[in-house]
Design a protein around this motif. Structure first.
Motif, mmCIF file in Angstrom:
data_model
loop_
_atom_site.group_PDB
_atom_site.id
_atom_site.type_symbol
_atom_site.label_atom_id
_atom_site.label_comp_id
_atom_site.label_asym_id
_atom_site.label_seq_id
_atom_site.Cartn_x
_atom_site.Cartn_y
_atom_site.Cartn_z
ATOM 1 N N GLU A 69 0.833 -1.212 0.000
ATOM 2 C CA GLU A 69 0.000 0.000 0.000
ATOM 3 C C GLU A 69 0.864 1.257 0.000
ATOM 4 N N LYS A 70 1.957 1.188 0.727
ATOM 5 C CA LYS A 70 2.827 2.364 0.836
ATOM 6 C C LYS A 70 3.560 2.648 -0.471
ATOM 7 N N TYR A 71 3.985 1.595 -1.151
ATOM 8 C CA TYR A 71 4.834 1.766 -2.335
ATOM 9 C C TYR A 71 4.176 1.295 -3.633
ATOM 10 N N ASN A 72 2.891 0.979 -3.583
ATOM 11 C CA ASN A 72 2.196 0.488 -4.771
ATOM 12 C C ASN A 72 2.914 -0.722 -5.374
ATOM 13 N N LEU A 73 3.242 -1.663 -4.519
ATOM 14 C CA LEU A 73 4.047 -2.825 -4.886
ATOM 15 C C LEU A 73 3.177 -3.895 -5.540
ATOM 16 N N ASP A 74 3.709 -4.503 -6.597
ATOM 17 C CA ASP A 74 2.972 -5.548 -7.322
ATOM 18 C C ASP A 74 3.311 -6.915 -6.723
ATOM 19 N N LEU A 75 2.347 -7.534 -6.031
ATOM 20 C CA LEU A 75 2.548 -8.828 -5.375
ATOM 21 C C LEU A 75 1.827 -9.901 -6.181
ATOM 22 N N VAL A 76 2.580 -10.832 -6.772
ATOM 23 C CA VAL A 76 1.978 -11.800 -7.697
ATOM 24 C C VAL A 76 2.218 -13.227 -7.216
ATOM 25 N N LEU A 77 1.130 -13.993 -7.131
ATOM 26 C CA LEU A 77 1.224 -15.419 -6.817
ATOM 27 C C LEU A 77 1.148 -16.206 -8.117
ATOM 28 N N CYS A 78 2.048 -17.163 -8.300
ATOM 29 C CA CYS A 78 2.005 -18.021 -9.490
ATOM 30 C C CYS A 78 0.724 -18.852 -9.477
ATOM 31 N N GLU A 92 -10.319 -17.680 -9.921
ATOM 32 C CA GLU A 92 -9.980 -19.091 -9.758
ATOM 33 C C GLU A 92 -11.144 -19.879 -9.162
ATOM 34 N N ALA A 93 -11.858 -19.250 -8.231
ATOM 35 C CA ALA A 93 -13.009 -19.921 -7.605
ATOM 36 C C ALA A 93 -14.063 -20.241 -8.661
ATOM 37 N N GLU A 94 -14.282 -19.287 -9.545
ATOM 38 C CA GLU A 94 -15.283 -19.483 -10.588
ATOM 39 C C GLU A 94 -14.831 -20.543 -11.587
ATOM 40 N N ARG A 95 -13.558 -20.440 -12.019
ATOM 41 C CA ARG A 95 -13.023 -21.365 -13.018
ATOM 42 C C ARG A 95 -13.002 -22.802 -12.511
ATOM 43 N N PRO A 106 -3.663 -6.708 -1.689
ATOM 44 C CA PRO A 106 -3.644 -6.607 -3.147
ATOM 45 C C PRO A 106 -2.819 -7.698 -3.836
ATOM 46 N N PHE A 107 -2.568 -8.816 -3.178
ATOM 47 C CA PHE A 107 -1.957 -9.933 -3.904
ATOM 48 C C PHE A 107 -2.841 -10.265 -5.106
ATOM 49 N N ARG A 108 -2.215 -10.679 -6.201
ATOM 50 C CA ARG A 108 -3.009 -11.141 -7.334
ATOM 51 C C ARG A 108 -2.406 -12.441 -7.856
ATOM 52 N N ILE A 109 -3.253 -13.236 -8.498
ATOM 53 C CA ILE A 109 -2.810 -14.512 -9.049
ATOM 54 C C ILE A 109 -2.601 -14.346 -10.550
#
Lengths: 130, 135
Positions: A69-78, A92-95, A106-109
């Protein structure tokens, strides 16, 4: 310098995620750019909002959130690693027809291409693992 | 991106026992789409990933060893094996699979891109890589 970070180990079990956090934080505080933090292998477990550590311990998941949040960091899970280990967002839940999600914003897959892209576009890829 | 980087995937784990070897392969396969100059380095127990004749039929594990033989088709140009790691485990180059490579455009062919290298060469190859993915 433009950096990207790869984390290969789960939280609490292994120091890698702590070291990666302190490295990332120090880099940002010293004016470096961190393009992306990519979580792979058990590292994807850094991204579940269901994590509940004892109150007198560090909260690894929330710590990433605050930094992001502080640095607008992109957190990505494989995505492939996340599917194996039960990390689920709305898509993913829908798929995969799951009745719950557990990802922490803000983690994203996303796919492994995000790791390759980060390696290509960054001056350095720094890998934390066993 | 116009610049091509030298990618090295460093494989240090046995093929089974942990998921590192398999998930490392997944990165290599996906990464092929990005057209970088790709090499793989096998060191420590990672040398077991290339040993011939692996049979997983009684362990309920998928045998992904055939995938290594196809890596030449996935843009992998070099597969290096650390000699000291091989010797420490009583293995030689004869114990390892062979992987063929062909450039579809120039029709350049290499029968076997698996190469055993000494420690000094390992150091040199790592130093000249732009990116080292460590698994």
């Amino acid at each position: 310098m433009k950096l990207s970070v790869q984390i290969n180990e789960g939280p609490y079990q292994h120091q890698a995620t702590d070291t990666a956090y302190h490295f990332t934080k120090a880099a940002l505080e010293n004016g470096h750019e961190v393009m992306r933090v990519f979580f792979y292998h058990d590292g994807v477990l850094n991204g579940t909002r269901l994590t509940t550590p004892p109150q007198d311990d560090r909260h690894i998941v929330n710590r990433w959130v605050e930094l992001a949040e502080k640095y607008n960091l992109d957190l990505v899970l494989c995505v492939a690693a996340a599917q194996r280990r039960g990390l689920v967002d709305d898509g993913e839940a829908e798929r995969n027809k799951k009745n719950a999600t557990n990802i922490q914003e803000p983690f994203r897959i996303s796919g492994l291409g995000q790791l390759i892209e980060a390696a290509i576009q960054s001056d350095r890829l720094v890998v934390f693992g066993d | 991106m116009s610049d091509i980087k030298k990618f090295m995937y460093l494989n240090r784990r046995a093929p089974y026992g942990t998921i590192y070897a398999w998930e490392s392969l997944e990165v290599v396969l996906i990464g092929a789409a990005f057209d970088q100059e790709v090499s793989l380095m096998f060191a420590d127990d990672g040398v077991y990933q290339l040993v011939k004749g692996c049979d997983t039929s009684e362990s309920d594990m998928k045998n992904f060893m055939p995938t290594y033989r196809t890596l030449g088709d996935y843009g992998v140009r070099y597969m290096y094996v650390d000699q000291a790691s091989l010797e420490a485990r009583g293995l030689t180059a004869d114990d390892l699979i062979e992987v063929a490579w062909e450039d579809w455009e120039t029709e350049e062919e290499v029968d076997n891109i698996v190469e055993v290298v000494d420690s000094a060469k390992v150091t040199e190859l790592m130093a000249e890589s732009d990116v080292v993915f460590s698994f």
